[in-house]
Motif scaffolding. Structure first.
Motif, PDB file in Angstrom:
ATOM      1  N   SER A  63       8.470 -35.524 -22.364  1.00  0.00           N
ATOM      2  CA  SER A  63       8.950 -35.567 -20.989  1.00  0.00           C
ATOM      3  C   SER A  63       9.640 -34.248 -20.664  1.00  0.00           C
ATOM      4  O   SER A  63      10.230 -33.607 -21.531  1.00  0.00           O
ATOM      5  CB  SER A  63       9.894 -36.747 -20.770  1.00  0.00           C
ATOM      6  OG  SER A  63      11.058 -36.610 -21.538  1.00  0.00           O
ATOM      7  N   ARG A  65      11.026 -31.594 -16.999  1.00  0.00           N
ATOM      8  CA  ARG A  65      11.191 -31.278 -15.578  1.00  0.00           C
ATOM      9  C   ARG A  65      11.395 -29.777 -15.477  1.00  0.00           C
ATOM     10  O   ARG A  65      11.639 -29.111 -16.477  1.00  0.00           O
ATOM     11  CB  ARG A  65      12.413 -31.973 -14.978  1.00  0.00           C
ATOM     12  CG  ARG A  65      12.267 -33.477 -14.901  1.00  0.00           C
ATOM     13  CD  ARG A  65      13.413 -34.099 -14.166  1.00  0.00           C
ATOM     14  NE  ARG A  65      13.067 -34.058 -12.737  1.00  0.00           N
ATOM     15  CZ  ARG A  65      13.897 -34.373 -11.773  1.00  0.00           C
ATOM     16  NH1 ARG A  65      15.142 -34.718 -12.055  1.00  0.00           N
ATOM     17  NH2 ARG A  65      13.519 -34.330 -10.526  1.00  0.00           N
ATOM     18  N   ASN A  75       9.458 -31.880 -10.403  1.00  0.00           N
ATOM     19  CA  ASN A  75       8.461 -32.320 -11.368  1.00  0.00           C
ATOM     20  C   ASN A  75       7.165 -31.549 -11.214  1.00  0.00           C
ATOM     21  O   ASN A  75       6.949 -30.858 -10.230  1.00  0.00           O
ATOM     22  CB  ASN A  75       8.188 -33.821 -11.205  1.00  0.00           C
ATOM     23  CG  ASN A  75       9.364 -34.652 -11.635  1.00  0.00           C
ATOM     24  OD1 ASN A  75      10.040 -34.322 -12.592  1.00  0.00           O
ATOM     25  ND2 ASN A  75       9.631 -35.721 -10.918  1.00  0.00           N
ATOM     26  N   ASP A  76       6.299 -31.718 -12.181  1.00  0.00           N
ATOM     27  CA  ASP A  76       4.970 -31.127 -12.153  1.00  0.00           C
ATOM     28  C   ASP A  76       3.998 -32.211 -11.715  1.00  0.00           C
ATOM     29  O   ASP A  76       3.733 -33.151 -12.463  1.00  0.00           O
ATOM     30  CB  ASP A  76       4.613 -30.599 -13.544  1.00  0.00           C
ATOM     31  CG  ASP A  76       3.387 -29.736 -13.548  1.00  0.00           C
ATOM     32  OD1 ASP A  76       2.413 -30.071 -12.822  1.00  0.00           O
ATOM     33  OD2 ASP A  76       3.385 -28.727 -14.258  1.00  0.00           O
ATOM     34  N   GLU A  77       3.493 -32.067 -10.504  1.00  0.00           N
ATOM     35  CA  GLU A  77       2.570 -33.068  -9.967  1.00  0.00           C
ATOM     36  C   GLU A  77       1.294 -33.176 -10.796  1.00  0.00           C
ATOM     37  O   GLU A  77       0.646 -34.207 -10.829  1.00  0.00           O
ATOM     38  CB  GLU A  77       2.229 -32.741  -8.513  1.00  0.00           C
ATOM     39  CG  GLU A  77       3.439 -32.673  -7.596  1.00  0.00           C
ATOM     40  CD  GLU A  77       4.222 -33.971  -7.533  1.00  0.00           C
ATOM     41  OE1 GLU A  77       3.604 -35.049  -7.548  1.00  0.00           O
ATOM     42  OE2 GLU A  77       5.462 -33.890  -7.481  1.00  0.00           O
ATOM     43  N   ALA A  79       1.106 -33.240 -13.960  1.00  0.00           N
ATOM     44  CA  ALA A  79       1.332 -33.972 -15.213  1.00  0.00           C
ATOM     45  C   ALA A  79       0.662 -35.330 -15.172  1.00  0.00           C
ATOM     46  O   ALA A  79       0.243 -35.850 -16.195  1.00  0.00           O
ATOM     47  CB  ALA A  79       2.822 -34.106 -15.490  1.00  0.00           C
ATOM     48  N   GLN A  82       4.755 -40.165 -14.906  1.00  0.00           N
ATOM     49  CA  GLN A  82       6.196 -40.024 -14.766  1.00  0.00           C
ATOM     50  C   GLN A  82       6.900 -40.928 -15.782  1.00  0.00           C
ATOM     51  O   GLN A  82       6.403 -41.984 -16.137  1.00  0.00           O
ATOM     52  CB  GLN A  82       6.655 -40.418 -13.364  1.00  0.00           C
ATOM     53  CG  GLN A  82       6.115 -39.556 -12.246  1.00  0.00           C
ATOM     54  CD  GLN A  82       6.618 -38.159 -12.297  1.00  0.00           C
ATOM     55  OE1 GLN A  82       5.842 -37.241 -12.445  1.00  0.00           O
ATOM     56  NE2 GLN A  82       7.907 -37.956 -12.190  1.00  0.00           N
ATOM     57  N   ASN A  86      11.369 -37.905 -14.796  1.00  0.00           N
ATOM     58  CA  ASN A  86      10.725 -36.809 -15.520  1.00  0.00           C
ATOM     59  C   ASN A  86       9.198 -36.866 -15.417  1.00  0.00           C
ATOM     60  O   ASN A  86       8.616 -37.932 -15.295  1.00  0.00           O
ATOM     61  CB  ASN A  86      11.098 -36.857 -17.002  1.00  0.00           C
ATOM     62  CG  ASN A  86      12.570 -36.726 -17.233  1.00  0.00           C
ATOM     63  OD1 ASN A  86      13.215 -35.827 -16.705  1.00  0.00           O
ATOM     64  ND2 ASN A  86      13.134 -37.638 -18.002  1.00  0.00           N
ATOM     65  N   SER A  87       8.595 -35.698 -15.507  1.00  0.00           N
ATOM     66  CA  SER A  87       7.147 -35.616 -15.699  1.00  0.00           C
ATOM     67  C   SER A  87       6.875 -35.910 -17.173  1.00  0.00           C
ATOM     68  O   SER A  87       7.726 -35.655 -18.033  1.00  0.00           O
ATOM     69  CB  SER A  87       6.634 -34.218 -15.365  1.00  0.00           C
ATOM     70  OG  SER A  87       6.840 -33.918 -14.017  1.00  0.00           O
ATOM     71  N   ARG A  88       5.699 -36.426 -17.446  1.00  0.00           N
ATOM     72  CA  ARG A  88       5.362 -36.755 -18.825  1.00  0.00           C
ATOM     73  C   ARG A  88       3.995 -36.195 -19.149  1.00  0.00           C
ATOM     74  O   ARG A  88       3.085 -36.238 -18.324  1.00  0.00           O
ATOM     75  CB  ARG A  88       5.392 -38.268 -19.013  1.00  0.00           C
ATOM     76  CG  ARG A  88       5.255 -38.713 -20.422  1.00  0.00           C
ATOM     77  CD  ARG A  88       5.646 -40.136 -20.647  1.00  0.00           C
ATOM     78  NE  ARG A  88       5.082 -41.041 -19.666  1.00  0.00           N
ATOM     79  CZ  ARG A  88       5.282 -42.349 -19.687  1.00  0.00           C
ATOM     80  NH1 ARG A  88       6.044 -42.888 -20.608  1.00  0.00           N
ATOM     81  NH2 ARG A  88       4.740 -43.115 -18.793  1.00  0.00           N
TER      82      ARG A  88
END
Length: 91
Positions: A63, A65, A75-77, A79, A82, A86-88
């Motif tokens: 995870s 951010r 966040n990183d779209e 990824a 979520q 957090n982005s995962r």
């Protein structure tokens, strides 16, 4: 955007920020760097995007951010997943 390159003993993940990213310094902050800002800071590329490559253990979920100046978290779209705020990513 995330770019992944499988290696024999790890996965190299390149975190790529768009050219219109927030101004000022940005850090990738995640479980792989003890959530320490400044450890992985994207550098400008020729295409005006920022990027940093991190070697991560394969076959794990991480995870992360992004943290920009002014305590701006995002966040990183790309990824695709979520984990709470957090982005995962899966390596």
């Amino acid at each position: 955007m995330l770019e992944r390159k499988p290696r024999k003993d790890r996965t190299e993940v390149t975190f790529v920020l768009p050219a219109d990213r927030p101004p000022g310094p940005v850090s990738v902050v995640g479980d792989f760097n003890d959530r320490q800002p400044g450890t992985h800071t994207p550098r400008p590329r020729n295409d005006a995007k920022g990027a940093v490559t991190v070697g991560l253990p394969s076959e794990r979920t991480h995870s992360f951010r992004y943290l920009a100046a002014g305590d701006y978290w995002f966040n990183d779209e790309a990824a695709g997943d979520q984990d709470g705020p957090n982005s995962r990513l899966r390596t």
